[in-house]
Design an enzyme around this catalytic site. Sequence first.
Site, mmCIF file in Angstrom:
data_model
loop_
_atom_site.group_PDB
_atom_site.id
_atom_site.type_symbol
_atom_site.label_atom_id
_atom_site.label_comp_id
_atom_site.label_asym_id
_atom_site.label_seq_id
_atom_site.Cartn_x
_atom_site.Cartn_y
_atom_site.Cartn_z
ATOM 1 C CE1 TYR A 14 -1.458 3.656 2.325
ATOM 2 C CE2 TYR A 14 -2.875 3.198 0.442
ATOM 3 C CZ TYR A 14 -2.389 4.075 1.386
ATOM 4 O OH TYR A 14 -2.821 5.366 1.398
ATOM 5 C CG ASP A 66 -2.516 4.883 5.901
ATOM 6 O OD1 ASP A 66 -3.118 5.545 5.036
ATOM 7 O OD2 ASP A 66 -3.091 4.090 6.682
ATOM 8 C CD GLU A 92 -3.892 7.417 7.716
ATOM 9 O OE1 GLU A 92 -2.849 8.053 7.520
ATOM 10 O OE2 GLU A 92 -4.779 7.323 6.861
ATOM 11 C CD GLU A 148 -7.998 6.919 4.835
ATOM 12 O OE1 GLU A 148 -7.008 7.554 5.211
ATOM 13 O OE2 GLU A 148 -8.026 6.262 3.794
ATOM 14 N NE ARG A 163 -6.001 9.966 8.344
ATOM 15 C CZ ARG A 163 -5.670 10.627 7.243
ATOM 16 N NH1 ARG A 163 -5.515 11.939 7.284
ATOM 17 N NH2 ARG A 163 -5.520 10.004 6.097
ATOM 18 C CD GLU A 190 -3.907 12.064 3.390
ATOM 19 O OE1 GLU A 190 -4.802 11.761 4.190
ATOM 20 O OE2 GLU A 190 -3.452 11.270 2.548
ATOM 21 C CD1 TRP A 219 -5.197 -2.482 -1.571
ATOM 22 C CD2 TRP A 219 -6.495 -0.710 -1.122
ATOM 23 N NE1 TRP A 219 -4.588 -1.389 -2.115
ATOM 24 C CE2 TRP A 219 -5.339 -0.294 -1.845
ATOM 25 C CE3 TRP A 219 -7.424 0.252 -0.729
ATOM 26 C CZ2 TRP A 219 -5.119 1.058 -2.194
ATOM 27 C CZ3 TRP A 219 -7.192 1.576 -1.059
ATOM 28 C CH2 TRP A 219 -6.066 1.949 -1.800
#
Length: 402
Positions: free
Chosen positions: A159, A210, A236, A262, A283, A339, A402
């Site tokens: 990733y 992350d 994260e 997120e 986030r 970000e 993912w």
Amino acid sequence: MKIQAAKVVITCPGRNFVTLKIETDQGVYGIGDATMNGRELAVASYLEDHVIPCLIGMDPRRIEDIWQYLYRGAYWRRGPVTMRAIAAVDMALWDIKAKMAGMPLYQLLGGRSRDGVMVYGHANGADIEETVDAVGKYIDMGYKAIRAQTGVPGIKDAYGVGRGVLHYEPADAQLPSVSGWDTRKALNHTPKLFEKLRDTYGFDHHLLHDGHHRYTPQEAANLGKMLEPFQLFWFEDCTPAENQEAFKLVRQHTTTPLAVGEVFNTIWDCKDLIENQLIDYIRTTVVGAGGITHLRRIADLASLYQVRTGCHGATDLSPVTMGCALHFDTWVPNFGIQEYMRHSEETDEVFPHDYHFADGHLHCGETPGHGVDIDEALAAKYPYKPAYLPVARLEDGSMWNW
Ligand SMILES: O=C(O)C(=O)C[C@H](O)[C@H](O)CO
Ligand SMILES: [Mg+2]
């Protein structure tokens, strides 16, 4: 004052964006972002088929009432499609209200709390050496904070490893591509990256990482503990957060700051995490969590527990979201970081805006509204192009996160 018309503009200047434009009977219009990477058309339809017909004739000044109408009135609450549609309406209405008031949005929210918004960029590389070099490029560009991701030997398409330096677009195929994952290899490799980064650049810059939902709580605790000597700004998405309690296990074992949110759509997705101080940064975003109206509620709850904001800002969040986020970031008292994955030149041309980058910070403009527009004629030159996020499988073929 009435909403006279509204439309959805789908454009693909290098990647897909869904934008809502609301026009009033007094000639003022506002725009909002409704982009959901890999599922864009679902939100476009939700807006066109189920929201816009209800909006016509409503008073655009009634932002809160319209928010409540769309949230409660949907009956089926809280999902990512619903909350993105509500967010797009909310952003457009705040844009209209600020334009009518003749002031930049941050003034309407409560005025400036800071001179600039500290941002972080994405440094990545196929291996540790490349990533260390990419971090150096961000430092040379004046960034104070840099996220670092690296390829992992033996893992296909780890990733966060993109093809360019400045931005990384994961929606890379017209049907989901398959990437690999192996936690043991990642756990063995990741600490080496941050050891090398600290040896090379010292501790004057914030470093972020992350986990992208890849670890179990115990594995996340293990990695968080191994990263402690390198003093990360945050680790994260260390573990999937549907079970908010899972973070208790991580929190017990590591002082590495944790960030999540997120993929959250409402305050309910993070209420326990915040109230139990299981995270340090939330986030959630303007586009993902119901717009300015709802994001303020999340930030206010977070401020009671010393949790700071750290809005997601990848390239799949359009410049409209970035513009709104910067006004929010300029106002919000418990700001942490923003970000900032730069958009492509074509995207910036389709979405002219008044924010700018300087000295590691983004600065919103003074234009009345959120300071972002859409060039519809140019947008029409970039037709929608189906693009999916990848899926991840383990070495034995099992599906993974993912
Ligand atoms: O920017 C981040 O922290 C991400 O995790 C990026 C996400 O993979 C991306 O926004 C998915 O569309
Ligand atoms: Mg992330």
